[in-house]
Design a protein around this motif. Structure first.
Motif, PDB file in Angstrom:
ATOM      1  N   SER A 155       8.095   9.281   1.371  1.00 39.03           N
ATOM      2  CA  SER A 155       7.118   8.334   0.842  1.00 39.03           C
ATOM      3  C   SER A 155       6.355   7.752   2.025  1.00 39.03           C
ATOM      4  O   SER A 155       6.921   7.570   3.113  1.00 39.03           O
ATOM      5  N   VAL A 156       5.056   7.494   1.815  1.00 38.63           N
ATOM      6  CA  VAL A 156       4.225   7.027   2.927  1.00 38.63           C
ATOM      7  C   VAL A 156       3.459   5.756   2.576  1.00 38.63           C
ATOM      8  O   VAL A 156       3.082   5.527   1.421  1.00 38.63           O
ATOM      9  N   TRP A 157       3.227   4.934   3.590  1.00 37.09           N
ATOM     10  CA  TRP A 157       2.484   3.672   3.473  1.00 37.09           C
ATOM     11  C   TRP A 157       1.147   3.828   4.190  1.00 37.09           C
ATOM     12  O   TRP A 157       1.120   4.143   5.384  1.00 37.09           O
ATOM     13  N   LEU A 158       0.041   3.646   3.451  1.00 34.75           N
ATOM     14  CA  LEU A 158      -1.288   3.736   4.064  1.00 34.75           C
ATOM     15  C   LEU A 158      -1.570   2.393   4.734  1.00 34.75           C
ATOM     16  O   LEU A 158      -1.793   1.390   4.063  1.00 34.75           O
ATOM     17  N   CYS A 159      -1.529   2.388   6.040  1.00 38.14           N
ATOM     18  CA  CYS A 159      -1.539   1.130   6.795  1.00 38.14           C
ATOM     19  C   CYS A 159      -2.972   0.749   7.172  1.00 38.14           C
ATOM     20  O   CYS A 159      -3.642   1.487   7.888  1.00 38.14           O
ATOM     21  N   THR A 160      -3.437  -0.397   6.675  1.00 38.45           N
ATOM     22  CA  THR A 160      -4.788  -0.853   7.034  1.00 38.45           C
ATOM     23  C   THR A 160      -4.757  -1.986   8.052  1.00 38.45           C
ATOM     24  O   THR A 160      -5.789  -2.336   8.610  1.00 38.45           O
ATOM     25  N   GLU A 161      -3.574  -2.568   8.296  1.00 39.12           N
ATOM     26  CA  GLU A 161      -3.513  -3.695   9.239  1.00 39.12           C
ATOM     27  C   GLU A 161      -3.508  -3.237  10.697  1.00 39.12           C
ATOM     28  O   GLU A 161      -4.249  -3.739  11.532  1.00 39.12           O
TER      29      GLU A 161
ATOM     30  N   ALA B  57       3.937  -1.017  12.875  1.00 36.91           N
ATOM     31  CA  ALA B  57       3.415  -0.439  11.636  1.00 36.91           C
ATOM     32  C   ALA B  57       4.505   0.333  10.904  1.00 36.91           C
ATOM     33  O   ALA B  57       4.604   0.282   9.672  1.00 36.91           O
ATOM     34  N   GLN B  58       5.349   1.023  11.663  1.00 29.83           N
ATOM     35  CA  GLN B  58       6.455   1.763  11.044  1.00 29.83           C
ATOM     36  C   GLN B  58       7.415   0.779  10.369  1.00 29.83           C
ATOM     37  O   GLN B  58       7.907   1.031   9.266  1.00 29.83           O
ATOM     38  N   ALA B  59       7.628  -0.379  11.010  1.00 26.09           N
ATOM     39  CA  ALA B  59       8.496  -1.407  10.412  1.00 26.09           C
ATOM     40  C   ALA B  59       7.858  -1.933   9.128  1.00 26.09           C
ATOM     41  O   ALA B  59       8.550  -2.183   8.127  1.00 26.09           O
ATOM     42  N   GLN B  60       6.533  -2.066   9.130  1.00 23.85           N
ATOM     43  CA  GLN B  60       5.846  -2.538   7.917  1.00 23.85           C
ATOM     44  C   GLN B  60       6.005  -1.514   6.787  1.00 23.85           C
ATOM     45  O   GLN B  60       6.220  -1.879   5.635  1.00 23.85           O
ATOM     46  N   ALA B  61       5.886  -0.238   7.138  1.00 22.76           N
ATOM     47  CA  ALA B  61       6.080   0.820   6.134  1.00 22.76           C
ATOM     48  C   ALA B  61       7.472   0.712   5.516  1.00 22.76           C
ATOM     49  O   ALA B  61       7.632   0.794   4.290  1.00 22.76           O
ATOM     50  N   ALA B  62       8.477   0.480   6.372  1.00 23.58           N
ATOM     51  CA  ALA B  62       9.854   0.362   5.874  1.00 23.58           C
ATOM     52  C   ALA B  62       9.987  -0.856   4.955  1.00 23.58           C
ATOM     53  O   ALA B  62      10.617  -0.785   3.888  1.00 23.58           O
ATOM     54  N   GLU B  63       9.341  -1.969   5.328  1.00 22.02           N
ATOM     55  CA  GLU B  63       9.367  -3.173   4.465  1.00 22.02           C
ATOM     56  C   GLU B  63       8.745  -2.890   3.111  1.00 22.02           C
ATOM     57  O   GLU B  63       9.113  -3.500   2.106  1.00 22.02           O
ATOM     58  N   GLN B  64       7.791  -1.986   3.091  1.00 21.07           N
ATOM     59  CA  GLN B  64       7.124  -1.619   1.838  1.00 21.07           C
ATOM     60  C   GLN B  64       7.922  -0.566   1.067  1.00 21.07           C
ATOM     61  O   GLN B  64       7.445  -0.034   0.067  1.00 21.07           O
ATOM     62  N   GLY B  65       9.106  -0.244   1.592  1.00 18.41           N
ATOM     63  CA  GLY B  65       9.967   0.729   0.916  1.00 18.41           C
ATOM     64  C   GLY B  65       9.542   2.162   1.169  1.00 18.41           C
ATOM     65  O   GLY B  65       9.888   3.060   0.406  1.00 18.41           O
ATOM     66  N   CYS B  66       8.764   2.394   2.238  1.00 15.24           N
ATOM     67  CA  CYS B  66       8.293   3.752   2.525  1.00 15.24           C
ATOM     68  C   CYS B  66       8.982   4.314   3.763  1.00 15.24           C
ATOM     69  O   CYS B  66       9.389   3.581   4.655  1.00 15.24           O
ATOM     70  N   ASP B  67       9.038   5.651   3.803  1.00 21.98           N
ATOM     71  CA  ASP B  67       9.697   6.320   4.942  1.00 21.98           C
ATOM     72  C   ASP B  67       8.821   6.331   6.179  1.00 21.98           C
ATOM     73  O   ASP B  67       9.325   6.280   7.299  1.00 21.98           O
ATOM     74  N   GLN B  68       7.514   6.484   5.985  1.00 21.98           N
ATOM     75  CA  GLN B  68       6.622   6.730   7.112  1.00 21.98           C
ATOM     76  C   GLN B  68       5.314   5.990   6.940  1.00 21.98           C
ATOM     77  O   GLN B  68       4.887   5.720   5.820  1.00 21.98           O
ATOM     78  N   VAL B  69       4.653   5.753   8.086  1.00 24.15           N
ATOM     79  CA  VAL B  69       3.332   5.131   8.056  1.00 24.15           C
ATOM     80  C   VAL B  69       2.266   6.227   8.150  1.00 24.15           C
ATOM     81  O   VAL B  69       2.442   7.212   8.874  1.00 24.15           O
ATOM     82  N   VAL B  70       1.171   6.063   7.399  1.00 25.21           N
ATOM     83  CA  VAL B  70       0.002   6.942   7.561  1.00 25.21           C
ATOM     84  C   VAL B  70      -1.064   6.152   8.306  1.00 25.21           C
ATOM     85  O   VAL B  70      -1.416   5.033   7.932  1.00 25.21           O
ATOM     86  N   TRP B  71      -1.555   6.762   9.390  1.00 21.59           N
ATOM     87  CA  TRP B  71      -2.573   6.121  10.228  1.00 21.59           C
ATOM     88  C   TRP B  71      -3.957   6.423   9.701  1.00 21.59           C
ATOM     89  O   TRP B  71      -4.279   7.571   9.392  1.00 21.59           O
ATOM     90  N   LEU B  72      -4.786   5.364   9.640  1.00 19.18           N
ATOM     91  CA  LEU B  72      -6.179   5.515   9.223  1.00 19.18           C
ATOM     92  C   LEU B  72      -7.070   5.262  10.436  1.00 19.18           C
ATOM     93  O   LEU B  72      -6.621   4.720  11.446  1.00 19.18           O
ATOM     94  N   ASP B  73      -8.330   5.654  10.313  1.00 21.89           N
ATOM     95  CA  ASP B  73      -9.234   5.499  11.458  1.00 21.89           C
ATOM     96  C   ASP B  73      -9.431   4.016  11.791  1.00 21.89           C
ATOM     97  O   ASP B  73      -9.375   3.145  10.908  1.00 21.89           O
ATOM     98  N   ALA B  74      -9.723   3.747  13.049  1.00 22.30           N
ATOM     99  CA  ALA B  74      -9.780   2.366  13.541  1.00 22.30           C
ATOM    100  C   ALA B  74     -11.033   1.624  13.070  1.00 22.30           C
ATOM    101  O   ALA B  74     -11.010   0.402  12.925  1.00 22.30           O
ATOM    102  N   MET B  75     -12.113   2.356  12.802  1.00 20.80           N
ATOM    103  CA  MET B  75     -13.381   1.695  12.519  1.00 20.80           C
ATOM    104  C   MET B  75     -13.488   1.236  11.069  1.00 20.80           C
ATOM    105  O   MET B  75     -13.846   0.106  10.792  1.00 20.80           O
ATOM    106  N   GLU B  76     -13.158   2.142  10.133  1.00 21.81           N
ATOM    107  CA  GLU B  76     -13.365   1.824   8.706  1.00 21.81           C
ATOM    108  C   GLU B  76     -12.067   1.704   7.915  1.00 21.81           C
ATOM    109  O   GLU B  76     -12.099   1.303   6.757  1.00 21.81           O
ATOM    110  N   ARG B  77     -10.958   2.121   8.499  1.00 22.99           N
ATOM    111  CA  ARG B  77      -9.657   2.172   7.789  1.00 22.99           C
ATOM    112  C   ARG B  77      -9.820   2.937   6.474  1.00 22.99           C
ATOM    113  O   ARG B  77      -9.403   2.471   5.404  1.00 22.99           O
ATOM    114  N   HIS B  78     -10.444   4.068   6.567  1.00 26.93           N
ATOM    115  CA  HIS B  78     -10.891   4.794   5.399  1.00 26.93           C
ATOM    116  C   HIS B  78     -10.482   6.263   5.511  1.00 26.93           C
ATOM    117  O   HIS B  78     -10.114   6.896   4.531  1.00 26.93           O
ATOM    118  N   TRP B  79     -10.568   6.787   6.754  1.00 28.45           N
ATOM    119  CA  TRP B  79     -10.300   8.204   6.973  1.00 28.45           C
ATOM    120  C   TRP B  79      -8.852   8.405   7.391  1.00 28.45           C
ATOM    121  O   TRP B  79      -8.335   7.673   8.236  1.00 28.45           O
TER     122      TRP B  79
END
Ligand code: PMP
Length: 326
Positions: free
Chosen positions: A146-152, A176-198
């Motif tokens: 399970s993955v967490w789409l991290c925007t922070e 960010a990985q710790a945040q993913a775990a807090e959200q009950g997810c196994d892994q964090v998914v990284w989004l682009d730095a500018m728009e947090r969209h890609w």
């Protein structure tokens, strides 16, 4: 372990294979303060005839040089990178396990050792190679993550060090990985730095998206934006998928497209890939606004086929591209 030292007068020198032991560092060693530290990760697999082969080590050697350039460190010539592996295996070859899914994990790395508190590229470095037997990554079978789409938090920004395998990238990922775990997810998914969209990558793995099914399925992965690590498994999957007759595409893919096309059924499978686990299916996706399943949370058919193809090559199957090296 292998160590090789570098300074501007002698270049690479004092190469030695020696018993595993602590490195001695001055408290003012520049790596401890300014973080010039890079590494690689690759595996040695025991072949059916008992011989030892590693998977595409030249690609790791090249990426190591590219990481060194980005961190203003000296480039280790490929002959020394590959030679250090050969020398280590001469004394430690018996540590390469025999069971399927087991291997010897190699960890080459380089740090700055010069003492000094001025901020500039150091003038002394040590390259070292250590190794450890690695067991099956999935002892309980291949379980989708399970993955967490991290925007922070972001992993890498345009012009930053995202494409280098440097220690700081991993330090910056931990919260960010710790945040993913807090959200009950196994892994964090990284989004682009500018728009947090890609979509960029997942934890320490690259991502793939499968559109359609069967032999007609198209295999898509985020393009190398400069902010993601150019994975060797990623590159291998692009080639193997094309050989199997799949259309392959490297392009931008947004979180919106991900959710929407899973909804319409166009996007059928998602998986992550990297040296450690080869291929891991992604089953559940969570973001600030909700969550959804991919392929009902199960591993997909194209995912499993590609995994089978790659692991077969690593285990002594037909190797048409000459990827396995002694
Ligand atoms: N992305 C990151 C951030 C990684 O650390 C890794 C592991 N090296 C990968 C992707 C996958 O790269 P590779 O296939 O070369 O192991």
């Amino acid at each position: 372990m292998v160590t090789i030292r570098w300074n501007p007068e002698r270049g690479w020198h004092d190469a030695v294979v020696q018993p595993y032991r602590p490195l001695e560092l001055d408290p003012a060693a520049m790596v401890l303060h300014y973080g010039q530290a890079i590494f690689e990760g690759l595996k040695v697999y025991r072949q059916p005839d008992g011989s030892l082969k590693s998977f595409r080590p030249e690609a790791n050697a090249e990426r190591f040089r590219s990481s060194a350039r980005r961190l203003a460190m000296p480039e280790l010539p490929d002959e020394l990178f590959l030679g250090s592996i050969a020398e280590l295996l001469k004394v430690d070859g018996r540590w390469v396990p025999e069971q399927d899914e087991e291997s010897l994990y190699l960890r080459p790395f380089m740090i700055s050792t010069e003492k000094g508190l001025g901020v500039r590229p150091a003038k002394e470095y040590v390259y070292a190679l250590i190794a450890s037997p690695a067991g099956s990554y999935f002892s309980g079978g291949l379980k989708p993550v399970s993955v967490w789409l991290c925007t922070e938090f972001v992993r890498a920004a345009p012009g930053g060090t995202g494409a280098a395998k440097c220690a700081g990238n991993y330090a910056a990922s931990l919260q960010a990985q710790a945040q993913a775990a807090e959200q009950g997810c196994d892994q964090v998914v990284w989004l682009d730095a500018m728009e947090r969209h890609w979509v960029e990558e997942m934890g320490g793995m690259n991502l793939f998206f499968v559109f359609g099914s069967g032999a007609d399925a198209k295999v898509v992965t985020p393009e190398l934006s400069g902010a993601l690590l150019p994975g060797i498994t990623r590159d291998s999957i692009l080639k193997v998928a094309a050989d199997l007759g799949h259309a392959v595409e490297e392009r931008k893919l947004s979180t919106e497209e991900w959710e929407k096309k899973v909804g319409t059924g166009e996007l059928t499978e998602v998986f992550a890939c990297g040296t450690a686990a080869v291929i891991t299916p992604v089953g559940r996706v969570k973001h600030a606004g909700g969550e959804f399943l991919v392929n009902g949370g199960e591993a997909g058919e194209v995912t499993m086929k590609l995994r089978q193809e790659l692991t077969a090559i690593q285990r002594g199957g037909e190797d048409v591209r000459g990827w396995m090296r002694t």
